[in-house]
Design an enzyme around this catalytic site. Structure first.
Site, PDB file in Angstrom:
ATOM      1  N   GLU A  35       0.801  -1.225   0.000  1.00 52.26           N
ATOM      2  CA  GLU A  35       0.000   0.000   0.000  1.00 52.26           C
ATOM      3  C   GLU A  35       0.833   1.274   0.000  1.00 52.26           C
ATOM      4  O   GLU A  35       0.532   2.205   0.750  1.00 52.26           O
ATOM      5  CB  GLU A  35      -0.918   0.004   1.236  1.00 52.26           C
ATOM      6  CG  GLU A  35      -1.891  -1.136   1.234  1.00 52.26           C
ATOM      7  CD  GLU A  35      -2.750  -1.165   2.488  1.00 52.26           C
ATOM      8  OE1 GLU A  35      -3.951  -1.393   2.354  1.00 52.26           O
ATOM      9  OE2 GLU A  35      -2.222  -0.967   3.596  1.00 52.26           O
TER      10      GLU A  35
HETATM   11  C1  NGO Z   1      -4.058  -4.700   4.619  1.00 55.84           C
HETATM   12  C2  NGO Z   1      -3.114  -3.590   4.992  1.00 55.84           C
HETATM   13  C3  NGO Z   1      -2.930  -3.451   6.499  1.00 55.84           C
HETATM   14  C4  NGO Z   1      -4.275  -3.496   7.218  1.00 55.84           C
HETATM   15  C5  NGO Z   1      -5.008  -4.773   6.837  1.00 55.84           C
HETATM   16  C6  NGO Z   1      -6.354  -4.861   7.514  1.00 55.84           C
HETATM   17  C7  NGO Z   1      -1.960  -5.370   4.213  1.00 55.84           C
HETATM   18  C8  NGO Z   1      -0.868  -6.240   3.761  1.00 55.84           C
HETATM   19  N1  NGO Z   1      -1.882  -4.051   4.371  1.00 55.84           N
HETATM   20  O1  NGO Z   1      -3.169  -5.828   4.541  1.00 55.84           O
HETATM   21  O2  NGO Z   1      -2.270  -2.239   6.778  1.00 55.84           O
HETATM   22  O3  NGO Z   1      -4.065  -3.485   8.598  1.00 55.84           O
HETATM   23  O4  NGO Z   1      -5.176  -4.873   5.443  1.00 55.84           O
HETATM   24  O5  NGO Z   1      -7.067  -6.002   7.179  1.00 55.84           O
END
Ligand code: NGO
Length: 508
Positions: free
Chosen positions: A320
């Site tokens: 992200e």
């Molecule tokens: C995503 C995000 C995390 C969140 C999570 C919540 C990943 C790999 N990055 O997973 O920052 O906490 O969802 O479900």
């Protein structure tokens, strides 16, 4: 006084279900007052596992269960070439493999390595009545079902992940978590140590990371303060290793770094301090790809984490990074990959990292819900291994039902059947059995506030992912799984582990 009878267990009534099971109902063995544990001569590891087994069995049986090398009806033996291949189709890594035979005169476990004895002990424990996990003496016959089990893992990596950045969990809580996981032959614990809301591992030379971003008011809603000192982390690594669990530390970058930038403003583009954040937004923070201070920081952190971690892996996040341009992301990852190698570790990253060309030693962890991912498929084709953690199946922080609490629901709601009824070798085009290192069930902590919350989200879904990772694919069967899972209700109650009493399971 008549002894209340315990329910006799079935030899295949185990999670993860063993690879080969040959019951012999005429060969049950009953653990009694005089039973002793015998361990492989000259092996301190086997001895330690013998003591571990005795410590598990003593409270409920009230028996002495002495451990020694000379005699004993329960034998834990190391055998350089145990016969683990009745079907002639096994050529995998034998360390965790074992053979367990129960006959009228006792129990014999044979494995090539201590990890196999430990796995067998977890099986043995489940073959006893649930009362074995009671904290004090129970009346009844401790019958082990007769026959033979030959068992080995499908994948070498069967992991769980705990996010201690959004909410901190103490050393004692993480140890308790490890103890609950190893019963299902989980052998990796990935610790998500850093994120926007907190930094949870002390780093030499960068004290404000934890003083500021591990202190009061950090975590989601400001309710999850705390951090691991170097000594705490080392203690955890040792505790895990004693249970054949490898710690996989994650330092998330280049995104998810607000907590680091609060502590050290030189890590921002303009050098101006940013405000602490305790909300649940993602994708707004980034390290600066074209600033040398960034790499001085990253190198110090990587060197330190590598030095504290005996396991082979170092996870660099990479997810992200919406606040990083594609070009900067590539520059950053290409600078960091050699740093991880320089300090002797194998890099793991969330699959976005596979958008950049990776060395074949790098491991991509797939976490999204889409049906395809080009980067992950390309990395697999280039020889990289993949860890499967699709959010719509394996994320332990998703709600069980639309109105269950705690939990998130961005990847949907995940009941027990949904967490069981999938296969990692079918999840992504281009990623099949031979590309997989294994599976992992991540637990993110935005909505968690206690160990009870952690347990409730983990059980009973973690056993589903554990079985997918350990048991041969051909054994997968939801109906069988839900029946076997049912027996864990009283077991978890005896162990003091909270769980979600899902109505899908015919709990006993
Ligand atoms: C995503 C995000 C995390 C969140 C999570 C919540 C990943 C790999 N990055 O997973 O920052 O906490 O969802 O479900």
């Amino acid at each position: 006084m008549s002894e209340p009878a315990f329910q006799r267990r079935g030899l295949d009534d185990v999670i993860p279900v063993p690879a080969e099971v040959r019951p012999d109902p005429a060969a049950d063995f009953t653990i009694g007052e005089g039973t002793a544990i015998r361990t492989a001569p000259g092996s301190t590891e086997a001895r330690r596992i013998g003591e571990y087994l005795a410590a598990l069995l003593r409270p409920a049986t009230g028996y002495a269960l002495p451990v020694g090398e000379d005699s004993g009806e329960i034998a834990l033996l190391l055998d350089p070439a145990p016969d683990l291949d009745a079907d002639g189709d096994f050529d995998g890594a034998p360390d965790e493999s074992y053979r367990l035979e129960v006959s009228g005169s006792g129990v014999t476990v044979r494995a090539a390595a201590a990890a196999g004895l430990f796995a067998a002990v977890q099986t043995l424990r489940q073959l006893l009545p649930a009362a074995i996990d009671a904290p004090g003496p129970q009346q009844g016959a401790w019958v082990l079902p007769g026959g033979e089990i030959v068992d080995r893992p499908r994948f070498p990596y069967r992991g769980a992940m705990l996010d201690i950045a959004r909410h901190f969990f103490t050393v004692a809580e993480i140890k308790a978590y490890i103890d609950s996981l190893v019963q299902f032959k989980i052998n990796h614990l990935h610790l998500h140590l850093t994120d926007d809301q907190g930094w949870r591992l002390e780093i030499d030379g960068w004290p404000k990371l934890t003083e500021v971003s591990g202190g009061e008011g950090t975590g989601v809603d400001g309710t999850g303060p705390g951090f691991l000192t170097r000594a705490d982390y080392t203690e955890l690594v040792g505790y895990a290793a004693d249970r054949f669990v490898t710690i996989v530390p994650e330092i998330d970058m280049p995104g998810h770094v607000n907590a680091a930038q609060v502590a050290y403003p030189e890590l921002t583009a303009d050098g101006v301090a940013v405000a602490p954040r305790t909300d649940m937004e993602v994708g707004y923070s980034s390290l600066v790809a074209d600033k040398e201070e960034t790499y001085a920081f990253v190198e110090d952190v990587v060197r330190e984490v590598a030095a504290l971690t005996p396991g082979p892996y170092l996870h660099i996040g990479g997810d992200e990074a919406q606040a990083t341009t594609a070009e900067d992301y590539r520059t950053f990852i290409q600078r960091v990959l050699p740093l991880v190698a320089k300090y002797g570790k194998r890099v793991v990253g969330w699959h976005e990292m596979a958008g950049v060309e990776l060395p074949e030693t790098a491991i991509a962890q797939y976490w999204r819900i889409e049906a395809t991912d080009e980067g992950t498929a390309r990395a697999a084709a280039n020889g990289s291994k993949v860890i499967m953690s699709p959010a719509d199946r394996s994320y332990l922080d998703m709600k069980y039902t639309p109105d269950s609490k705690p939990g998130l629901d961005w990847a949907g709601v995940i009941n027990v059947e949904r967490s069981y009824d999938w296969d990692p070798a079918d999840r992504l085009p281009g990623v099949s059995e031979q590309h997989l290192l294994g599976v992992e069930a991540p637990l993110w902590s935005e909505t968690l506030r206690s160990l009870t919350d952690v347990q409730t989200m983990t059980f009973p879904r973690l056993p589903a992912v554990a079985e997918i990772g350990w048991s041969p694919r051909a054994t997968h069967d939801w109906e069988s799984f839900r029946q076997r899972l049912a027996a864990f209700g009283p077991r978890w109650r005896n162990q003091g582990i909270a769980f979600h009493a899902s109505p899908e399971i015919p709990w006993t």
